[in-house]
Design a protein around this motif. Structure first.
Motif, PDB file in Angstrom:
ATOM      1  N   VAL A  45       0.753  -1.238   0.150  1.00 15.11           N
ATOM      2  CA  VAL A  45      -0.166   0.044  -0.033  1.00 15.11           C
ATOM      3  C   VAL A  45       1.005   1.200   0.129  1.00 15.11           C
ATOM      4  O   VAL A  45       0.547   2.233  -0.735  1.00 15.11           O
ATOM      5  CB  VAL A  45      -0.884   0.071   1.362  1.00 15.11           C
ATOM      6  CG1 VAL A  45      -1.531   1.217   1.324  1.00 15.11           C
ATOM      7  CG2 VAL A  45      -2.024  -0.979   1.209  1.00 15.11           C
ATOM      8  N   LEU A  46       1.893   1.269   0.813  1.00 13.33           N
ATOM      9  CA  LEU A  46       2.766   2.459   0.997  1.00 13.33           C
ATOM     10  C   LEU A  46       3.711   2.868  -0.594  1.00 13.33           C
ATOM     11  O   LEU A  46       3.733   3.918  -0.724  1.00 13.33           O
ATOM     12  CB  LEU A  46       3.689   2.485   2.044  1.00 13.33           C
ATOM     13  CG  LEU A  46       2.816   2.411   3.277  1.00 13.33           C
ATOM     14  CD1 LEU A  46       4.031   2.757   4.684  1.00 13.33           C
ATOM     15  CD2 LEU A  46       2.148   3.808   3.528  1.00 13.33           C
ATOM     16  N   MET A  47       4.077   1.737  -1.078  1.00 16.24           N
ATOM     17  CA  MET A  47       4.663   1.458  -2.305  1.00 16.24           C
ATOM     18  C   MET A  47       3.874   2.310  -3.257  1.00 16.24           C
ATOM     19  O   MET A  47       4.199   2.826  -4.149  1.00 16.24           O
ATOM     20  CB  MET A  47       5.158   0.127  -2.580  1.00 16.24           C
ATOM     21  CG  MET A  47       6.064   0.250  -4.081  1.00 16.24           C
ATOM     22  SD  MET A  47       4.979  -0.069  -5.434  1.00 16.24           S
ATOM     23  CE  MET A  47       3.942  -1.413  -4.819  1.00 16.24           C
ATOM     24  N   LEU A  48       2.617   1.729  -3.497  1.00 15.68           N
ATOM     25  CA  LEU A  48       1.467   2.401  -4.282  1.00 15.68           C
ATOM     26  C   LEU A  48       1.395   3.742  -4.282  1.00 15.68           C
ATOM     27  O   LEU A  48       1.030   4.608  -5.096  1.00 15.68           O
ATOM     28  CB  LEU A  48       0.146   1.331  -4.394  1.00 15.68           C
ATOM     29  CG  LEU A  48       0.418   0.077  -5.028  1.00 15.68           C
ATOM     30  CD1 LEU A  48      -0.929  -0.611  -4.700  1.00 15.68           C
ATOM     31  CD2 LEU A  48       0.895  -0.058  -6.312  1.00 15.68           C
ATOM     32  N   LEU A  49       1.277   4.144  -2.907  1.00 11.01           N
ATOM     33  CA  LEU A  49       0.935   5.619  -2.698  1.00 11.01           C
ATOM     34  C   LEU A  49       2.334   6.459  -2.861  1.00 11.01           C
ATOM     35  O   LEU A  49       2.159   7.567  -3.583  1.00 11.01           O
ATOM     36  CB  LEU A  49       0.598   5.431  -1.122  1.00 11.01           C
ATOM     37  CG  LEU A  49       0.607   7.316  -0.447  1.00 11.01           C
ATOM     38  CD1 LEU A  49      -0.611   7.919  -1.247  1.00 11.01           C
ATOM     39  CD2 LEU A  49       0.607   7.150   0.803  1.00 11.01           C
ATOM     40  N   ASN A  50       3.399   5.854  -2.730  1.00 14.26           N
ATOM     41  CA  ASN A  50       4.721   6.630  -3.191  1.00 14.26           C
ATOM     42  C   ASN A  50       4.839   6.815  -4.478  1.00 14.26           C
ATOM     43  O   ASN A  50       5.183   7.683  -4.969  1.00 14.26           O
ATOM     44  CB  ASN A  50       5.746   5.836  -2.425  1.00 14.26           C
ATOM     45  CG  ASN A  50       5.854   6.446  -0.926  1.00 14.26           C
ATOM     46  OD1 ASN A  50       6.068   7.600  -0.920  1.00 14.26           O
ATOM     47  ND2 ASN A  50       6.154   5.603  -0.065  1.00 14.26           N
ATOM     48  N   PHE A  51       4.242   5.723  -5.222  1.00 13.06           N
ATOM     49  CA  PHE A  51       4.333   5.643  -6.627  1.00 13.06           C
ATOM     50  C   PHE A  51       3.500   6.718  -7.359  1.00 13.06           C
ATOM     51  O   PHE A  51       3.818   7.415  -8.318  1.00 13.06           O
ATOM     52  CB  PHE A  51       4.135   4.316  -7.349  1.00 13.06           C
ATOM     53  CG  PHE A  51       4.332   4.180  -8.870  1.00 13.06           C
ATOM     54  CD1 PHE A  51       5.708   4.392  -9.055  1.00 13.06           C
ATOM     55  CD2 PHE A  51       3.392   3.755  -9.881  1.00 13.06           C
ATOM     56  CE1 PHE A  51       5.899   4.186 -10.584  1.00 13.06           C
ATOM     57  CE2 PHE A  51       3.982   3.492 -11.080  1.00 13.06           C
ATOM     58  CZ  PHE A  51       5.189   3.582 -11.498  1.00 13.06           C
ATOM     59  N   HIS A  52       2.206   6.848  -6.750  1.00 16.33           N
ATOM     60  CA  HIS A  52       1.531   7.961  -7.275  1.00 16.33           C
ATOM     61  C   HIS A  52       1.851   9.216  -6.985  1.00 16.33           C
ATOM     62  O   HIS A  52       1.721  10.160  -7.604  1.00 16.33           O
ATOM     63  CB  HIS A  52       0.086   7.548  -6.680  1.00 16.33           C
ATOM     64  CG  HIS A  52      -0.974   8.685  -7.026  1.00 16.33           C
ATOM     65  ND1 HIS A  52      -1.555   8.791  -8.213  1.00 16.33           N
ATOM     66  CD2 HIS A  52      -1.617   9.771  -6.305  1.00 16.33           C
ATOM     67  CE1 HIS A  52      -2.423   9.533  -8.244  1.00 16.33           C
ATOM     68  NE2 HIS A  52      -2.389  10.207  -7.147  1.00 16.33           N
ATOM     69  N   LEU A  53       2.572   9.502  -5.685  1.00 11.53           N
ATOM     70  CA  LEU A  53       3.183  10.579  -5.355  1.00 11.53           C
ATOM     71  C   LEU A  53       4.166  10.955  -6.119  1.00 11.53           C
ATOM     72  O   LEU A  53       4.529  12.110  -6.453  1.00 11.53           O
ATOM     73  CB  LEU A  53       3.594  10.508  -3.866  1.00 11.53           C
ATOM     74  CG  LEU A  53       2.446  10.835  -2.919  1.00 11.53           C
ATOM     75  CD1 LEU A  53       2.745  10.622  -1.428  1.00 11.53           C
ATOM     76  CD2 LEU A  53       1.706  11.961  -2.968  1.00 11.53           C
ATOM     77  N   LEU A  54       4.945  10.092  -6.616  1.00  6.35           N
ATOM     78  CA  LEU A  54       6.187  10.366  -7.461  1.00  6.35           C
ATOM     79  C   LEU A  54       5.701  10.892  -8.910  1.00  6.35           C
ATOM     80  O   LEU A  54       6.191  11.819  -9.414  1.00  6.35           O
ATOM     81  CB  LEU A  54       6.841   8.815  -7.709  1.00  6.35           C
ATOM     82  CG  LEU A  54       7.995   9.186  -8.806  1.00  6.35           C
ATOM     83  CD1 LEU A  54       9.070   9.992  -8.268  1.00  6.35           C
ATOM     84  CD2 LEU A  54       8.648   7.746  -9.115  1.00  6.35           C
ATOM     85  N   GLY A  55       4.487  10.380  -9.327  1.00  7.48           N
ATOM     86  CA  GLY A  55       3.664  10.699 -10.606  1.00  7.48           C
ATOM     87  C   GLY A  55       3.522  12.286 -10.276  1.00  7.48           C
ATOM     88  O   GLY A  55       3.731  13.055 -11.253  1.00  7.48           O
ATOM     89  N   ILE A  56       3.057  12.708  -9.239  1.00 13.41           N
ATOM     90  CA  ILE A  56       2.582  14.223  -8.929  1.00 13.41           C
ATOM     91  C   ILE A  56       3.852  14.811  -8.815  1.00 13.41           C
ATOM     92  O   ILE A  56       4.026  15.941  -9.429  1.00 13.41           O
ATOM     93  CB  ILE A  56       1.843  14.353  -7.688  1.00 13.41           C
ATOM     94  CG1 ILE A  56       0.591  13.428  -7.702  1.00 13.41           C
ATOM     95  CG2 ILE A  56       1.521  15.545  -7.457  1.00 13.41           C
ATOM     96  CD1 ILE A  56      -0.406  13.393  -6.545  1.00 13.41           C
ATOM     97  N   VAL A  57       4.803  14.464  -8.343  1.00 11.95           N
ATOM     98  CA  VAL A  57       6.137  15.078  -8.050  1.00 11.95           C
ATOM     99  C   VAL A  57       6.781  15.375  -9.588  1.00 11.95           C
ATOM    100  O   VAL A  57       7.246  16.522  -9.945  1.00 11.95           O
ATOM    101  CB  VAL A  57       7.248  14.533  -7.325  1.00 11.95           C
ATOM    102  CG1 VAL A  57       8.744  15.011  -7.186  1.00 11.95           C
ATOM    103  CG2 VAL A  57       7.020  14.385  -5.819  1.00 11.95           C
ATOM    104  N   VAL A  58       6.794  14.523 -10.360  1.00  9.49           N
ATOM    105  CA  VAL A  58       7.399  14.548 -11.682  1.00  9.49           C
ATOM    106  C   VAL A  58       6.600  15.705 -12.723  1.00  9.49           C
ATOM    107  O   VAL A  58       7.271  16.518 -13.373  1.00  9.49           O
ATOM    108  CB  VAL A  58       7.611  13.242 -12.337  1.00  9.49           C
ATOM    109  CG1 VAL A  58       8.002  13.393 -13.893  1.00  9.49           C
ATOM    110  CG2 VAL A  58       8.753  12.402 -11.646  1.00  9.49           C
ATOM    111  N   SER A  59       5.305  15.634 -12.584  1.00  9.65           N
ATOM    112  CA  SER A  59       4.626  16.324 -13.165  1.00  9.65           C
ATOM    113  C   SER A  59       4.509  17.847 -13.021  1.00  9.65           C
ATOM    114  O   SER A  59       4.625  18.668 -13.611  1.00  9.65           O
ATOM    115  CB  SER A  59       2.934  15.701 -13.573  1.00  9.65           C
ATOM    116  OG  SER A  59       2.360  16.200 -12.087  1.00  9.65           O
ATOM    117  N   ARG A  60       4.659  18.033 -11.526  1.00  8.07           N
ATOM    118  CA  ARG A  60       4.827  19.386 -11.061  1.00  8.07           C
ATOM    119  C   ARG A  60       6.238  19.832 -11.487  1.00  8.07           C
ATOM    120  O   ARG A  60       6.086  21.176 -11.595  1.00  8.07           O
ATOM    121  CB  ARG A  60       4.394  19.313  -9.526  1.00  8.07           C
ATOM    122  CG  ARG A  60       3.194  19.198  -8.969  1.00  8.07           C
ATOM    123  CD  ARG A  60       2.383  20.327  -9.334  1.00  8.07           C
ATOM    124  NE  ARG A  60       1.065  19.931  -8.681  1.00  8.07           N
ATOM    125  CZ  ARG A  60       0.397  20.250  -7.671  1.00  8.07           C
ATOM    126  NH1 ARG A  60       0.913  21.027  -6.881  1.00  8.07           N
ATOM    127  NH2 ARG A  60      -1.020  20.063  -7.502  1.00  8.07           N
TER     128      ARG A  60
END
Length: 122
Positions: A45-60
Motif C-alpha cells: 500500500v505504501l509503495m503504491l501511494l509513493n508511486f502515485h506521489l512520484l507521478g505528481i512530483v514529476v508532473s509538477r
C-alpha cells in the motif's frame, strides 16, 4: 501524464499480484503469520501511494509550477517509507522482511511489465 497513468495502472496490478504470490508462498512454506501479512500489505500500500506521489512530483516539476510542492512531496515520500519501516520493525523482523518485499514489488512490477530496457514507446 496520461502515459504515466497507463504505466502506473499496469505496474500497480502487477505489484499486487506479486504481493499475493509472496503471501501465498510464505504461508505454504512457513505457515500463516499475521506479522507477514501486515508487513506485505503495508509495504504494498505504501509503495503504491509513493508511486502515485512520484507521478505528481514529476508532473509538477516539469510544469515548472515552482519547486516547493515537488520537494515537499519528495520528502513526504521518504518519511512515509521510513514510518512504515519503523512500524514493521516494532512488530518484528518477519513483518519488516515482508514490508521490504512489498516495497520491492515496484521493481518486480516494472521489470515484469517492461523488461530491462522498457518498450520503445516508454
Amino acid at each position: 501524464m496520461t502515459q504515466f497513468r497507463t504505466i502506473e495502472k499496469k505496474v500497480c496490478i502487477t505489484c499486487v499480484l506479486f504481493s499475493v504470490i509472496c503471501a501465498i508462498t510464505f504461508s505454504l512454506v512457513k505457515g500463516i503469520s499475521s506479522a507477514f501479512f501486515i508487513g506485505i500489505a503495508l509495504g504494498t500500500v505504501l509503495m503504491l501511494l509513493n508511486f502515485h506521489l512520484l507521478g505528481i512530483v514529476v508532473s509538477r516539476f516539469f510544469d515548472r509550477s515552482g519547486m516547493g510542492i515537488p520537494v515537499m512531496l519528495y520528502v513526504l515520500r521518504l518519511l512515509i517509507y521510513a514510518a512504515g519501516a519503523v512500524f514493521c520493525f516494532r512488530v518484528g523482523m518477519t513483518c519488516l522482511l515482508a514490508y521490504a518485499l512489498g516495497v520491492l514489488g515496484l521493481v518486480a512490477g516494472a521489470l515484469l511489465n517492461f523488461g530491462k530496457g522498457g518498450g520503445k514507446d516508454q
